[in-house]
Design a protein around this motif. Structure first.
Motif, PDB file in Angstrom:
ATOM      1  N   LYS A 111     -12.182   1.512  -1.638  1.00 33.26           N
ATOM      2  CA  LYS A 111     -11.706   2.784  -2.192  1.00 33.26           C
ATOM      3  C   LYS A 111     -10.304   3.142  -1.693  1.00 33.26           C
ATOM      4  O   LYS A 111      -9.438   3.536  -2.461  1.00 33.26           O
ATOM      5  N   LYS A 112     -10.091   3.034  -0.395  1.00 30.51           N
ATOM      6  CA  LYS A 112      -8.771   3.348   0.162  1.00 30.51           C
ATOM      7  C   LYS A 112      -8.252   2.129   0.903  1.00 30.51           C
ATOM      8  O   LYS A 112      -8.442   1.978   2.105  1.00 30.51           O
ATOM      9  N   LEU A 113      -7.615   1.259   0.151  1.00 31.59           N
ATOM     10  CA  LEU A 113      -7.129  -0.001   0.707  1.00 31.59           C
ATOM     11  C   LEU A 113      -5.861   0.220   1.523  1.00 31.59           C
ATOM     12  O   LEU A 113      -4.868   0.752   1.016  1.00 31.59           O
ATOM     13  N   LYS A 114      -5.919  -0.183   2.786  1.00 31.25           N
ATOM     14  CA  LYS A 114      -4.713  -0.130   3.617  1.00 31.25           C
ATOM     15  C   LYS A 114      -3.793  -1.265   3.189  1.00 31.25           C
ATOM     16  O   LYS A 114      -4.186  -2.428   3.187  1.00 31.25           O
ATOM     17  N   GLN A 115      -2.577  -0.909   2.822  1.00 27.93           N
ATOM     18  CA  GLN A 115      -1.640  -1.916   2.319  1.00 27.93           C
ATOM     19  C   GLN A 115      -0.964  -2.650   3.482  1.00 27.93           C
ATOM     20  O   GLN A 115      -0.704  -2.067   4.537  1.00 27.93           O
ATOM     21  N   PRO A 116      -0.671  -3.928   3.300  1.00 26.30           N
ATOM     22  CA  PRO A 116       0.023  -4.675   4.361  1.00 26.30           C
ATOM     23  C   PRO A 116       1.478  -4.251   4.470  1.00 26.30           C
ATOM     24  O   PRO A 116       2.051  -3.707   3.513  1.00 26.30           O
ATOM     25  N   SER A 117       2.066  -4.517   5.616  1.00 26.11           N
ATOM     26  CA  SER A 117       3.475  -4.183   5.838  1.00 26.11           C
ATOM     27  C   SER A 117       4.332  -5.393   5.465  1.00 26.11           C
ATOM     28  O   SER A 117       4.547  -6.302   6.273  1.00 26.11           O
ATOM     29  N   TRP A 118       4.799  -5.418   4.230  1.00 23.86           N
ATOM     30  CA  TRP A 118       5.555  -6.572   3.745  1.00 23.86           C
ATOM     31  C   TRP A 118       6.863  -6.769   4.515  1.00 23.86           C
ATOM     32  O   TRP A 118       7.328  -7.895   4.696  1.00 23.86           O
ATOM     33  N   GLY A 134      -2.764 -12.055   5.388  1.00 22.58           N
ATOM     34  CA  GLY A 134      -3.839 -11.449   6.160  1.00 22.58           C
ATOM     35  C   GLY A 134      -3.328 -10.241   6.923  1.00 22.58           C
ATOM     36  O   GLY A 134      -2.238 -10.286   7.484  1.00 22.58           O
ATOM     37  N   TRP A 135      -4.105  -9.164   6.891  1.00 20.09           N
ATOM     38  CA  TRP A 135      -3.706  -7.987   7.668  1.00 20.09           C
ATOM     39  C   TRP A 135      -4.953  -7.246   8.146  1.00 20.09           C
ATOM     40  O   TRP A 135      -6.030  -7.364   7.563  1.00 20.09           O
ATOM     41  N   ASN A 136      -4.784  -6.504   9.239  1.00 17.29           N
ATOM     42  CA  ASN A 136      -5.899  -5.813   9.883  1.00 17.29           C
ATOM     43  C   ASN A 136      -5.833  -4.311   9.644  1.00 17.29           C
ATOM     44  O   ASN A 136      -4.745  -3.731   9.573  1.00 17.29           O
ATOM     45  N   ASP A 137      -7.019  -3.705   9.549  1.00 12.45           N
ATOM     46  CA  ASP A 137      -7.138  -2.254   9.518  1.00 12.45           C
ATOM     47  C   ASP A 137      -7.931  -1.867  10.759  1.00 12.45           C
ATOM     48  O   ASP A 137      -9.162  -1.909  10.762  1.00 12.45           O
ATOM     49  N   GLY A 138      -7.189  -1.553  11.828  1.00  7.58           N
ATOM     50  CA  GLY A 138      -7.835  -1.257  13.105  1.00  7.58           C
ATOM     51  C   GLY A 138      -8.760  -0.069  13.057  1.00  7.58           C
ATOM     52  O   GLY A 138      -9.753  -0.011  13.780  1.00  7.58           O
ATOM     53  N   GLY A 139      -8.465   0.888  12.190  1.00  8.25           N
ATOM     54  CA  GLY A 139      -9.282   2.084  12.108  1.00  8.25           C
ATOM     55  C   GLY A 139     -10.693   1.817  11.633  1.00  8.25           C
ATOM     56  O   GLY A 139     -11.656   2.429  12.101  1.00  8.25           O
ATOM     57  N   SER A 140     -10.831   0.866  10.706  1.00 13.16           N
ATOM     58  CA  SER A 140     -12.151   0.544  10.159  1.00 13.16           C
ATOM     59  C   SER A 140     -12.690  -0.789  10.660  1.00 13.16           C
ATOM     60  O   SER A 140     -13.754  -1.230  10.228  1.00 13.16           O
ATOM     61  N   GLN A 141     -11.930  -1.435  11.569  1.00 14.35           N
ATOM     62  CA  GLN A 141     -12.319  -2.760  12.082  1.00 14.35           C
ATOM     63  C   GLN A 141     -12.501  -3.758  10.941  1.00 14.35           C
ATOM     64  O   GLN A 141     -13.424  -4.571  10.928  1.00 14.35           O
ATOM     65  N   LYS A 142     -11.588  -3.687   9.961  1.00 12.40           N
ATOM     66  CA  LYS A 142     -11.629  -4.594   8.821  1.00 12.40           C
ATOM     67  C   LYS A 142     -10.419  -5.524   8.836  1.00 12.40           C
ATOM     68  O   LYS A 142      -9.358  -5.181   9.371  1.00 12.40           O
ATOM     69  N   LYS A 143     -10.614  -6.684   8.251  1.00  9.11           N
ATOM     70  CA  LYS A 143      -9.505  -7.599   8.036  1.00  9.11           C
ATOM     71  C   LYS A 143      -9.535  -8.001   6.566  1.00  9.11           C
ATOM     72  O   LYS A 143     -10.602  -8.234   5.990  1.00  9.11           O
ATOM     73  N   TYR A 144      -8.346  -8.066   5.971  1.00 13.20           N
ATOM     74  CA  TYR A 144      -8.224  -8.426   4.567  1.00 13.20           C
ATOM     75  C   TYR A 144      -7.451  -9.737   4.440  1.00 13.20           C
ATOM     76  O   TYR A 144      -6.437  -9.935   5.121  1.00 13.20           O
ATOM     77  N   LEU A 145      -7.928 -10.595   3.568  1.00 12.13           N
ATOM     78  CA  LEU A 145      -7.295 -11.889   3.343  1.00 12.13           C
ATOM     79  C   LEU A 145      -7.037 -12.081   1.853  1.00 12.13           C
ATOM     80  O   LEU A 145      -7.907 -11.793   1.024  1.00 12.13           O
ATOM     81  N   VAL A 146      -5.851 -12.571   1.535  1.00 17.87           N
ATOM     82  CA  VAL A 146      -5.533 -13.001   0.170  1.00 17.87           C
ATOM     83  C   VAL A 146      -5.041 -14.429   0.293  1.00 17.87           C
ATOM     84  O   VAL A 146      -4.076 -14.709   1.013  1.00 17.87           O
ATOM     85  N   ALA A 147      -5.714 -15.339  -0.416  1.00 18.34           N
ATOM     86  CA  ALA A 147      -5.390 -16.753  -0.225  1.00 18.34           C
ATOM     87  C   ALA A 147      -5.624 -17.540  -1.510  1.00 18.34           C
ATOM     88  O   ALA A 147      -6.445 -17.154  -2.354  1.00 18.34           O
ATOM     89  N   PRO A 148      -4.905 -18.659  -1.649  1.00 18.13           N
ATOM     90  CA  PRO A 148      -5.134 -19.505  -2.826  1.00 18.13           C
ATOM     91  C   PRO A 148      -6.463 -20.238  -2.702  1.00 18.13           C
ATOM     92  O   PRO A 148      -6.786 -20.800  -1.661  1.00 18.13           O
ATOM     93  N   TYR A 149      -7.230 -20.215  -3.775  1.00 19.38           N
ATOM     94  CA  TYR A 149      -8.527 -20.903  -3.771  1.00 19.38           C
ATOM     95  C   TYR A 149      -8.810 -21.404  -5.184  1.00 19.38           C
ATOM     96  O   TYR A 149      -8.888 -20.608  -6.115  1.00 19.38           O
TER      97      TYR A 149
END
Length: 217
Positions: free
Chosen positions: A102-109, A121-136
């Motif tokens: 719902k509220k995606l923390k955007q990476p710092s480009w 890959g970037w981390n959201d320390g507040g929610s203890q989440k990590k987001y990955l975007v990768a070729p697959y």
């Protein structure tokens, strides 16, 4: 100048040049150094577009100079325009990859070096989440997961290097009855560092196969 080198190939070339510098700083035997240089050139020359003057100059200088860390950095820098950078995605593109967030923390480009990135890959320390975007399998996929707060010393499942890793777990399957299947592995907490150490894309593909959500049958 058309970019032809992948980011992991660029990292591999950088790693090989670092190995050459280490040898030149610790070995005085000219025959041994010549053998090390020959082996390294055999490894990296096939990755370079040798019809490009920049690549030709790089190989020539690699043969001619006794390198230091500073000289090596200056030698590698002109290769950057030959590297295929990771695409800088828009906010809408990222939101499309993470539809359920719902509220995606955007990476710092601005803090990222796209020519060093095989994946995002970037981390959201507040929610203890990590987001990955990768070729697959020929397309970019987005994966979110829980990143354990504890950091340990270990081997990263993505870059296969010993460093500061944390357990990443993603929900791969839901029964619809309140039960979930979570899978993951230990990966680098710092994705930028992980990317710089990544020289082979296969472990990343293997990791994504494990943690990506499974389609309902």
């Amino acid at each position: 100048m058309k970019p032809t080198i992948t980011t992991y190939q660029y990292n591999y070339i950088t790693q090989q040049v670092d190995d050459l510098v280490s040898a030149e700083l610790s070995v005085n035997d000219k025959q041994v150094l010549a053998a090390v240089l020959a082996k390294i050139l055999d490894r990296i020359t096939p990755l370079l577009p040798m019809d490009e003057p920049v690549a030709q100059t790089f190989v020539t200088q690699l043969r001619a100079e006794r390198l230091t860390r500073a000289k090596a950095a200056k030698l590698i820098a002109p290769l950057v325009p030959l590297v295929i950078p990771f695409p800088q995605l828009t906010s809408k593109q990222l939101e499309k990859l993470f539809r359920k967030v719902k509220k995606l923390k955007q990476p710092s480009w601005s803090a990222m070096h796209l020519h060093e990135m095989t994946y995002l890959g970037w981390n959201d320390g507040g929610s203890q989440k990590k987001y990955l975007v990768a070729p697959y399998q020929g397309r970019l996929i987005g994966i979110q997961g829980e990143l354990a707060p504890q950091t340990v010393k270990g081997v990263c499942a993505i870059c296969q290097t010993i460093g500061n890793v944390a357990l990443f777990l993603s929900t791969t399957k839901s029964s619809g009855l309140g039960t979930y299947t979570k899978k993951g592995n230990y990966i680098c907490r710092d994705s930028a560092q992980c990317n710089r150490q990544l020289t082979d894309p296969q472990p990343l593909a293997d990791f994504l196969t494990v943690v990506r959500p499974q389609r309902k049958k």
